[in-house]
Design a protein around this motif. Structure first.
Motif, PDB file in Angstrom:
ATOM      1  N   LEU A  74      68.804 -56.856  -2.973  1.00  0.00           N
ATOM      2  CA  LEU A  74      67.545 -56.576  -3.478  1.00  0.00           C
ATOM      3  C   LEU A  74      66.818 -56.251  -2.105  1.00  0.00           C
ATOM      4  O   LEU A  74      66.086 -54.897  -2.046  1.00  0.00           O
ATOM      5  N   ASN A  75      66.706 -57.013  -1.177  1.00  0.00           N
ATOM      6  CA  ASN A  75      66.020 -56.676   0.042  1.00  0.00           C
ATOM      7  C   ASN A  75      66.630 -55.444   0.823  1.00  0.00           C
ATOM      8  O   ASN A  75      65.658 -54.672   1.617  1.00  0.00           O
ATOM      9  N   TYR A 212      59.972 -64.116  -6.374  1.00  0.00           N
ATOM     10  CA  TYR A 212      61.101 -63.174  -5.764  1.00  0.00           C
ATOM     11  C   TYR A 212      62.395 -62.986  -6.667  1.00  0.00           C
ATOM     12  O   TYR A 212      63.076 -62.124  -6.396  1.00  0.00           O
ATOM     13  N   SER A 213      62.687 -64.049  -7.396  1.00  0.00           N
ATOM     14  CA  SER A 213      63.685 -64.111  -8.211  1.00  0.00           C
ATOM     15  C   SER A 213      63.631 -63.400  -9.393  1.00  0.00           C
ATOM     16  O   SER A 213      64.298 -63.483 -10.423  1.00  0.00           O
ATOM     17  N   THR A 214      62.350 -63.016  -9.709  1.00  0.00           N
ATOM     18  CA  THR A 214      62.196 -62.326 -11.033  1.00  0.00           C
ATOM     19  C   THR A 214      61.989 -60.507 -11.001  1.00  0.00           C
ATOM     20  O   THR A 214      61.716 -60.327 -10.051  1.00  0.00           O
ATOM     21  N   VAL A 236      65.280 -63.946 -14.671  1.00  0.00           N
ATOM     22  CA  VAL A 236      65.391 -64.954 -13.441  1.00  0.00           C
ATOM     23  C   VAL A 236      66.826 -65.193 -13.009  1.00  0.00           C
ATOM     24  O   VAL A 236      67.820 -64.679 -13.809  1.00  0.00           O
ATOM     25  N   GLU A 237      66.877 -65.961 -11.991  1.00  0.00           N
ATOM     26  CA  GLU A 237      68.395 -66.026 -11.547  1.00  0.00           C
ATOM     27  C   GLU A 237      69.161 -67.220 -12.244  1.00  0.00           C
ATOM     28  O   GLU A 237      70.318 -67.457 -11.927  1.00  0.00           O
ATOM     29  N   LYS A 238      68.184 -68.231 -12.615  1.00  0.00           N
ATOM     30  CA  LYS A 238      68.922 -69.557 -13.094  1.00  0.00           C
ATOM     31  C   LYS A 238      68.411 -70.117 -14.124  1.00  0.00           C
ATOM     32  O   LYS A 238      66.882 -69.847 -14.049  1.00  0.00           O
ATOM     33  N   ASP A 239      68.767 -71.209 -14.704  1.00  0.00           N
ATOM     34  CA  ASP A 239      68.286 -71.671 -15.925  1.00  0.00           C
ATOM     35  C   ASP A 239      67.088 -72.638 -15.489  1.00  0.00           C
ATOM     36  O   ASP A 239      66.011 -72.421 -16.056  1.00  0.00           O
ATOM     37  N   SER A 240      66.977 -73.216 -14.043  1.00  0.00           N
ATOM     38  CA  SER A 240      65.856 -73.895 -13.821  1.00  0.00           C
ATOM     39  C   SER A 240      64.837 -72.995 -13.748  1.00  0.00           C
ATOM     40  O   SER A 240      63.365 -73.417 -14.064  1.00  0.00           O
ATOM     41  N   GLN A 241      64.670 -71.718 -13.295  1.00  0.00           N
ATOM     42  CA  GLN A 241      63.710 -70.732 -12.849  1.00  0.00           C
ATOM     43  C   GLN A 241      63.026 -70.276 -14.504  1.00  0.00           C
ATOM     44  O   GLN A 241      61.870 -70.296 -14.673  1.00  0.00           O
ATOM     45  N   LYS A 242      64.188 -70.381 -15.477  1.00  0.00           N
ATOM     46  CA  LYS A 242      63.727 -69.824 -16.698  1.00  0.00           C
ATOM     47  C   LYS A 242      62.749 -71.025 -17.200  1.00  0.00           C
ATOM     48  O   LYS A 242      61.620 -70.755 -17.959  1.00  0.00           O
ATOM     49  N   GLY A 243      63.053 -72.277 -16.919  1.00  0.00           N
ATOM     50  CA  GLY A 243      62.103 -73.367 -17.431  1.00  0.00           C
ATOM     51  C   GLY A 243      60.805 -73.189 -16.846  1.00  0.00           C
ATOM     52  O   GLY A 243      60.042 -73.180 -17.434  1.00  0.00           O
ATOM     53  N   LYS A 283      72.121 -64.729 -10.364  1.00  0.00           N
ATOM     54  CA  LYS A 283      72.219 -64.358  -9.043  1.00  0.00           C
ATOM     55  C   LYS A 283      72.152 -62.532  -8.558  1.00  0.00           C
ATOM     56  O   LYS A 283      72.371 -61.913  -8.158  1.00  0.00           O
ATOM     57  N   TRP A 284      71.122 -62.221  -9.751  1.00  0.00           N
ATOM     58  CA  TRP A 284      70.866 -60.733  -9.610  1.00  0.00           C
ATOM     59  C   TRP A 284      70.615 -59.907  -8.566  1.00  0.00           C
ATOM     60  O   TRP A 284      71.041 -59.009  -8.136  1.00  0.00           O
ATOM     61  N   ARG A 285      69.773 -60.873  -7.729  1.00  0.00           N
ATOM     62  CA  ARG A 285      69.524 -60.158  -6.340  1.00  0.00           C
ATOM     63  C   ARG A 285      70.486 -59.781  -5.346  1.00  0.00           C
ATOM     64  O   ARG A 285      70.270 -59.217  -4.390  1.00  0.00           O
ATOM     65  N   ARG A 286      71.706 -60.480  -5.793  1.00  0.00           N
ATOM     66  CA  ARG A 286      72.800 -60.253  -4.787  1.00  0.00           C
ATOM     67  C   ARG A 286      73.846 -59.232  -5.353  1.00  0.00           C
ATOM     68  O   ARG A 286      75.109 -59.239  -4.635  1.00  0.00           O
TER      69      ARG A 286
END
Ligand SMILES: Nc1nc2c(ncn2[C@@H]2O[C@H](COP(=O)(O)OP(=O)(O)OP(=O)(O)O)[C@@H](O)[C@H]2O)c(=O)[nH]1
Ligand SMILES: [Mg+2]
Length: 301
Positions: A74-75, A212-214, A236-243, A283-286
């Motif tokens: 992404l960057n 950044y993960s959004t 988002v990139e993972k479940d914890s971030q969704k939470g 891991k969508w940014r990668r």
């Protein structure tokens, strides 16, 4: 079409490291919000176009992502967007933050600009937070490496120096026909603008890795007369971030939705129903494919 004698039109890119105020300057110059802004670096991810209409011409401004050392795909995309905006423009505005001074990232930017052929004007921005002596010493540091057409202390907050900056840039514009009609301020599609507004609220309300993960995708906008219904996904990139984005008892998502809705209602001038869903895209940014799905891709040159 007959252009009035002396009509000028050209392109100007804002370039600088993240967080120096490129998007804020664009909005302040246009007197209209076309780019989202936050106090966190790497807010802007795409090239944002804004047209400044003047009495005898127009300047088409390109706001760009802050240049930095990329860590994810992404960057890399973001930096590439900025670098491409240095091509085929009539002038570049190097934006620096006078309060913070020059950093390694500014050095990266300045280095890039040594290869640019068009005139470079420096906006010594955030002058409201410091003094002219400091701005002058920053200008001197830059001029040791880079030839500047002008260096103008500016503030996107107080408006200081903006008139001078626009006047200087207009001097540098070539004669020609208008590129955009009088009533056009930006070329951004409605779906993109709405998604950016939602993303801005996430930048304001969340911390650390979350902004950044959004990524935000607006799926549908339906004007139903007295109300506009907008459906959007927050990725988002993972479940914890969704939470975290949903928050305890859904409070965070509600807040994001409320702030975004309030701004969208001002834009549409009517009631907005905003439906938000949070989804995980690992891991969508990668991943090239995921970036493409989320709209972060450039055409091959
Ligand atoms: N005091 C002050 N704050 C400013 C000024 N310009 C921008 N800011 C603040 O600086 C922060 C970054 O502004 P942005 O416009 O998002 O910066 P940017 O260069 O577009 O950042 P990226 O998109 O991340 O590259 C925000 O908190 C702005 O409110 C200014 O002239 N004075
Ligand atoms: Mg920006």
């Amino acid at each position: 079409m007959e252009t009035p004698k002396g009509y000028k039109a050209g392109f100007v890119s804002f370039i600088g490291r993240p967080n120096v105020g490129k998007s804020s300057l664009l909005n302040a110059i246009l007197g209209h919000k076309v780019a989202i802004v936050s106090d966190k670096p790497q807010t802007t991810r795409n090239r944002i176009l804004g047209v400044k209409h003047l009495e005898n011409g127009q300047i088409i401004f390109l706001d760009t992502p802050g240049i930095h050392k990329p860590q994810h795909k992404l960057n890399e995309y973001m930096v590439e967007v900025a670098v491409r905006a240095l091509k085929d423009v009539d002038a570049v505005v190097l934006v620096v933050d006078c309060k913070e001074g020059l950093t390694e990232e500014d050095d990266l930017v300045i280095e890039r600009l040594t290869e640019v052929k068009c005139p470079i004007v420096c906006a010594l921005n955030k002058i409201d937070l410091t003094n002219l002596e400091r701005a002058e010493s920053i200008r001197e540091q830059i001029e040791q490496v880079l030839k500047l057409e002008a260096a103008i202390p500016t503030s996107a907050v107080t408006g200081e120096g903006l008139r001078e900056l626009v006047d200087k840039l207009f001097e540098l514009m070539p004669e020609g026909y208008p590129f955009y009609p009088e009533d056009m301020i930006t070329d951004q599609p409605e779906h993109f603008m709405a998604a950016e507004i939602i993303r801005e609220k996430i930048f304001h309300l969340t911390r650390q890795e979350i902004p950044y993960s959004t990524a935000v995708v607006v799926e549908d906008i339906k004007d139903k007369g007295d109300v506009v219904v907008i459906d959007a996904y927050i990725f988002v990139e993972k479940d914890s971030q969704k939470g975290i984005v949903i928050g305890k008892e859904g409070r965070m998502l509600k807040k994001i939705g409320q702030f975004a809705r309030e701004e969208l209602e001002r834009i549409y001038g009517k009631k907005v129903y905003l439906n938000l869903w949070v989804k995980v895209k690992e891991k969508w940014r990668r991943k090239e494919g995921s970036l493409r799905e989320l709209g972060y891709y450039l055409k091959k040159e």
